[in-house]
Structures are given as structure tokens and as C-alpha cells.
Write a protein that holds these residues in place. Sequence first.
Motif, PDB file in Angstrom:
ATOM      1  N   UNK A  27       0.836  -1.199   0.000  1.00 24.51           N
ATOM      2  CA  UNK A  27       0.000   0.000   0.000  1.00 24.51           C
ATOM      3  C   UNK A  27       0.876   1.256   0.000  1.00 24.51           C
ATOM      4  N   UNK A  28       0.390   2.357  -0.604  1.00 25.25           N
ATOM      5  CA  UNK A  28       1.165   3.601  -0.592  1.00 25.25           C
ATOM      6  C   UNK A  28       1.104   4.341   0.749  1.00 25.25           C
ATOM      7  N   UNK A  29       0.536   3.741   1.759  1.00 21.73           N
ATOM      8  CA  UNK A  29       0.425   4.352   3.090  1.00 21.73           C
ATOM      9  C   UNK A  29      -0.423   3.436   3.944  1.00 21.73           C
ATOM     10  N   UNK A  71      -4.068  -8.472   5.119  1.00 20.89           N
ATOM     11  CA  UNK A  71      -3.324  -7.241   5.396  1.00 20.89           C
ATOM     12  C   UNK A  71      -2.731  -7.400   6.795  1.00 20.89           C
ATOM     13  N   UNK A  72      -2.191  -6.313   7.366  1.00 23.77           N
ATOM     14  CA  UNK A  72      -1.686  -6.389   8.736  1.00 23.77           C
ATOM     15  C   UNK A  72      -2.370  -5.317   9.574  1.00 23.77           C
ATOM     16  N   UNK A  73      -3.247  -5.725  10.497  1.00 22.00           N
ATOM     17  CA  UNK A  73      -3.845  -4.726  11.393  1.00 22.00           C
ATOM     18  C   UNK A  73      -2.750  -4.103  12.252  1.00 22.00           C
ATOM     19  N   UNK A  74      -2.731  -2.772  12.347  1.00 23.90           N
ATOM     20  CA  UNK A  74      -1.731  -2.098  13.197  1.00 23.90           C
ATOM     21  C   UNK A  74      -2.457  -1.254  14.244  1.00 23.90           C
ATOM     22  N   UNK A  75      -1.700  -0.867  15.275  1.00 27.71           N
ATOM     23  CA  UNK A  75      -2.276  -0.060  16.353  1.00 27.71           C
ATOM     24  C   UNK A  75      -2.040   1.423  16.071  1.00 27.71           C
ATOM     25  N   UNK A  76      -2.787   2.270  16.784  1.00 27.44           N
ATOM     26  CA  UNK A  76      -2.543   3.708  16.675  1.00 27.44           C
ATOM     27  C   UNK A  76      -1.127   4.078  17.129  1.00 27.44           C
ATOM     28  N   UNK A  77      -0.592   3.491  18.228  1.00 29.23           N
ATOM     29  CA  UNK A  77       0.804   3.794  18.571  1.00 29.23           C
ATOM     30  C   UNK A  77       1.780   3.455  17.440  1.00 29.23           C
ATOM     31  N   UNK A  78       1.522   2.393  16.685  1.00 26.93           N
ATOM     32  CA  UNK A  78       2.424   2.049  15.566  1.00 26.93           C
ATOM     33  C   UNK A  78       2.366   3.110  14.476  1.00 26.93           C
ATOM     34  N   UNK A  79       1.151   3.596  14.170  1.00 32.75           N
ATOM     35  CA  UNK A  79       1.028   4.660  13.156  1.00 32.75           C
ATOM     36  C   UNK A  79       1.682   5.948  13.661  1.00 32.75           C
ATOM     37  N   UNK A  80       1.416   6.279  14.935  1.00 34.49           N
ATOM     38  CA  UNK A  80       1.984   7.495  15.528  1.00 34.49           C
ATOM     39  C   UNK A  80       3.512   7.472  15.422  1.00 34.49           C
ATOM     40  N   UNK A  81       4.104   6.328  15.750  1.00 34.17           N
ATOM     41  CA  UNK A  81       5.560   6.199  15.733  1.00 34.17           C
ATOM     42  C   UNK A  81       6.094   6.314  14.305  1.00 34.17           C
ATOM     43  N   UNK A  82       5.352   5.721  13.360  1.00 34.36           N
ATOM     44  CA  UNK A  82       5.786   5.790  11.954  1.00 34.36           C
ATOM     45  C   UNK A  82       5.729   7.231  11.444  1.00 34.36           C
ATOM     46  N   UNK A 271      -3.099   7.200   4.985  1.00 37.36           N
ATOM     47  CA  UNK A 271      -2.452   7.919   6.090  1.00 37.36           C
ATOM     48  C   UNK A 271      -0.974   7.546   6.137  1.00 37.36           C
ATOM     49  N   UNK A 272      -0.280   8.175   7.094  1.00 36.44           N
ATOM     50  CA  UNK A 272       1.140   7.887   7.278  1.00 36.44           C
ATOM     51  C   UNK A 272       1.976   9.137   7.076  1.00 36.44           C
ATOM     52  N   UNK A 273       3.230   8.924   6.748  1.00 38.29           N
ATOM     53  CA  UNK A 273       4.171  10.042   6.626  1.00 38.29           C
ATOM     54  C   UNK A 273       3.841  10.985   5.471  1.00 38.29           C
TER      55      UNK A 273
END
Length: 318
Positions: A27-29, A71-82, A271-273
Amino acid sequence: MTLHGTATKAMLLRVGHYRRRLAAARFPGVVVLCYHAVRPDAAPAGSYPFEQLHVRASELAAHCELIAGCCTPISLPALRHAVAHGSPLPARPVLFTFDDGYRSVATLAAPILERHGVPAAFFVCSGSIAGRRLLWYDAMARRGAEADVDRVKRAPFEEWQRADAGSLTPVDDDDPLAPMTPGDLRSLAVRPLFEIGAHTVSHPILARAGVADQREQIVDCVRALERWTGRPVTSFAYPNGQPGVDYSPDTIAVVREAGIDIAFSTRTGFAGRGAAALEQPRFMMLAGISQSELAHRLAYSWRRLADAQTPTAIERGA
Ligand SMILES: [Zn+2]
């Protein structure tokens, strides 16, 4: 969507086409899914106002199963850190979010998410929780004024305040539209998969309000949630969520001042960077999205949309 399209997608899911295509994709994000509430499968059609916002429990379970498998479910802390540090994410990261703080999210959604090992973030309005009352638009709808809700959203802030004050409707904890209780919030906040974020005190259109009213709506919500959960609250979702329409640059400044480090709009996109930390886009999830429809969106529609949004060489300044 045509019946033919629906049948074709169901067939493509059955024969493993989407699974194979997704297995090879990056995915692009981050796909951040924006849900609101959940209703029991047995609830009769037409019994909820804004019914599309209340997905069936079986639909949510089917979404979780697909995403945990493809896909891979991720947590909000993982997105925040990324977003903050550029830490690597899986090839197909997906974050589940739920807005508004409906009790059905604690009673129906949380067990489904946990059964599939799917992390989630819940963006919660504090006023209806503290006052044990309906959110203002559900209260208007229950009085038979569902058609007025859009007009009130677009009205000057003072008119919305009068409508909100005029629609205070007490609600039992077992009402399908009930807000979470402080006990629900505490219970969700201590579970490792979940994070509680803010969504204002009473769900106004923030862009219509002056800075002082916006600050009160945002900061008072953060403080109340922190009191109930005993944890810092550093995430936020803008009510209604359209940039420039529902929130403004002033809103973003107030959110930052309130100690929020990641915030979500309802602009459609990955979302993401690639997006600002305080304006992360999402994909809206409504009732009626089958497992095959979600698979199709993940494998094709959403990624095509991202390709279309890729800046041209001119826009990049090349
Ligand atoms: Zn909302």
C-alpha cells in the motif's frame, strides 16, 4: 453498484483472486478505516437514525477476518511512531477507528476486534457520556427532525448551541444509541489493543466556532477522558472531518496546543508520513460493505484513487 458487480466481486473473493492480488501488494500508506457504531444483526432495518453509520456486527467480523488474513492490522501507537519517526510499517497496514463513542462499540465491536486480534482507536465525545444523553443529532432525529441535522451543521455556531441545548435527551445505557459509560471507557483503555482519543465535548462543527469555543470543546474533552481512563489522551478526530469545511487552521493549532500528537480527518486517502500528523486521512466505512466489496476496495479502488492523487512532476516542483 450493479448487481452484476456485486456478484462478480463475490465470485472473485471466493476463488481467491483478491487474496492473491493483495498478497503481492504494497500500500502507498496506511489504510485507516473510519467506523462509527455497530448494531446487532437481528436489529430490524430502519430502526436507527443515520443507519448507515451503524454497521452490522457480522459485517465488522467479516472485515476483521479479511484484514487479519490479507493485510496487517496495526495499532494507533504504531502509526503514531511511523509518522513521528519514520519507523517501518508492514506492506499492507490497516488501522481500525471508531468515532463518537457509541456504547455498541464497547459491547459489540470490542469483542469482535479482540477475537481477531485487531487493534483499534476510539474517538469519543465526552459530553453525552458525562450527561448520559444522546448526541445532539441522534436526539434531533429521534424527535423526527433528522432532515434538519444537515442545516444545523451548516448554521452559525450560536444556532447550533441553541439546537444542542434544546435537544438534551436522557438515554438508558441499554438504548441502541447510548454513549459509552465511564466504566466502558476505563475497561477499553486498559486493554492492550485499544486507545481512547478525543472527539470534542459535544460534536459541533469546529470551523463555525471561535477559537475560545473550539478550545473548550477540545480541551474539556481531553481532560474528561483522561480523568475517566487515568491515561494521557494524545489523539483526536475532527467532528465531520472535512478539511476547510468542518475544521480550520485555527482548529489544528488548538489541537496541537492541547497536547494532541496525531489527528484524523475524513478526507479520503492513505495515512502515514505522506500526510500531516494532525490531518491523517481515512476511508469511511458504512453499513452494507460486504467482505468482497472491502477486498475490492483494498485491492483496486482505493489504490487507484491514491495513484490519481500522486502529485504530478509540476506539482512536485520538478
Ligand atoms: Zn463524529
